[in-house]
Design a protein around this motif. Structure first.
Motif, short mmCIF file in Angstrom:
data_model
loop_
_atom_site.label_atom_id
_atom_site.label_comp_id
_atom_site.label_asym_id
_atom_site.label_seq_id
_atom_site.Cartn_x
_atom_site.Cartn_y
_atom_site.Cartn_z
N SER A 220 -6.91 2.38 -6.71
CA SER A 220 -6.84 3.51 -6.26
C SER A 220 -7.91 3.68 -5.23
O SER A 220 -9.39 3.46 -6.00
N ILE B 181 -10.06 2.75 2.54
CA ILE B 181 -8.98 2.20 3.21
C ILE B 181 -9.27 1.86 4.82
O ILE B 181 -8.87 0.80 5.28
N HIS C 282 -9.23 -1.84 6.59
CA HIS C 282 -8.33 -2.02 7.81
C HIS C 282 -9.02 -2.57 8.97
O HIS C 282 -8.81 -3.58 9.45
N TYR D 135 -4.89 6.87 -1.76
CA TYR D 135 -3.99 5.58 -1.53
C TYR D 135 -4.03 4.49 -2.62
O TYR D 135 -5.26 4.42 -3.45
N GLN D 136 -2.94 3.78 -2.82
CA GLN D 136 -3.00 2.78 -3.90
C GLN D 136 -2.70 1.29 -3.21
O GLN D 136 -1.53 1.39 -2.47
N LEU D 137 -3.49 0.57 -3.51
CA LEU D 137 -3.31 -0.88 -3.13
C LEU D 137 -2.69 -1.63 -4.14
O LEU D 137 -3.71 -1.84 -5.08
N ALA E 122 0.92 -1.16 -0.01
CA ALA E 122 -0.18 -0.10 0.09
C ALA E 122 0.99 1.14 -0.01
O ALA E 122 1.98 1.25 0.69
N SER E 123 0.53 2.32 -0.83
CA SER E 123 1.48 3.66 -0.88
C SER E 123 0.26 4.37 -1.29
O SER E 123 -0.82 4.33 -1.35
N ARG E 124 1.05 5.83 -1.16
CA ARG E 124 0.17 6.89 -1.71
C ARG E 124 0.77 7.36 -2.96
O ARG E 124 1.91 7.59 -3.14
N VAL F 154 -10.10 7.32 1.23
CA VAL F 154 -9.45 7.15 2.67
C VAL F 154 -10.83 6.32 3.20
O VAL F 154 -10.42 5.53 4.16
#
Length: 154
Positions: free
Chosen positions: A23, A29, A33, A13-15, A5-7, A26
């Motif tokens: 993409s 995500i 989570h 956010y990109q998974l 996962a990153s931005r 929030v």
């Protein structure tokens, strides 16, 4: 499959799951989570009962290792990892197996085992089952050697 996962540059956010990239906003995500956290931390009664049965069986097995000849312990101890050795000693009843292991290690290995034993005082039940599953073949081999040794002395 690797998951990361990153931005991105815009802050979204990109998974990444293997070759696929999602993409996500929030709120998605956060919901994802929460679901993953609930799944990882929830245990059913069936799982807990199975874990308890395994631990009971492994405690009996570990306690039986106290009756194994010292020569077999000398062969057994170097074959297993420090975590596995500490686990089997902690699962055995009393401190007889602990004393037997100490008696059958070299001075340097004895000091290392004592340090490992002190450091690994919080092994989880799940890890204990995992370590014991890994060393069952070594325990079976030790039991076989014990039977052969016992048969040859009679």
């Amino acid at each position: 499959m690797e998951i990361s996962a990153s931005r991105d540059k815009t802050g979204a956010y990109q998974l990444e799951i293997g070759p696929v990239t999602f993409s996500l906003p929030v709120d998605v995500i956060q919901a994802l989570h929460q679901v993953v956290d609930e799944r990882l931390n929830s245990h059913s009664k069936v799982d807990e009962a199975g874990l308890e049965r395994k631990l009971t069986a492994y405690r009996v097995l570990a306690s039986k290792m106290t009756g194994v000849d010292d020569r077999i312990v000398q062969k057994f101890a170097p074959k297993v990892t420090p975590e596995q050795l500490v686990t089997i000693v902690r699962l055995a009843e009393g401190d007889a197996l602990y004393q037997k292991v100490l008696r059958n290690l070299s001075k340097q290995n004895r000091r290392q085992f004592e340090a490992d034993y002190q450091a690994m005082d919080k092994i989880t039940e799940h890890n204990a089952c995992l370590y014991m599953e890994q060393i069952v073949p070594f325990i079976k081999l030790a039991a076989k050697e014990q039977k052969e040794l016992h048969a040859s002395t009679m």
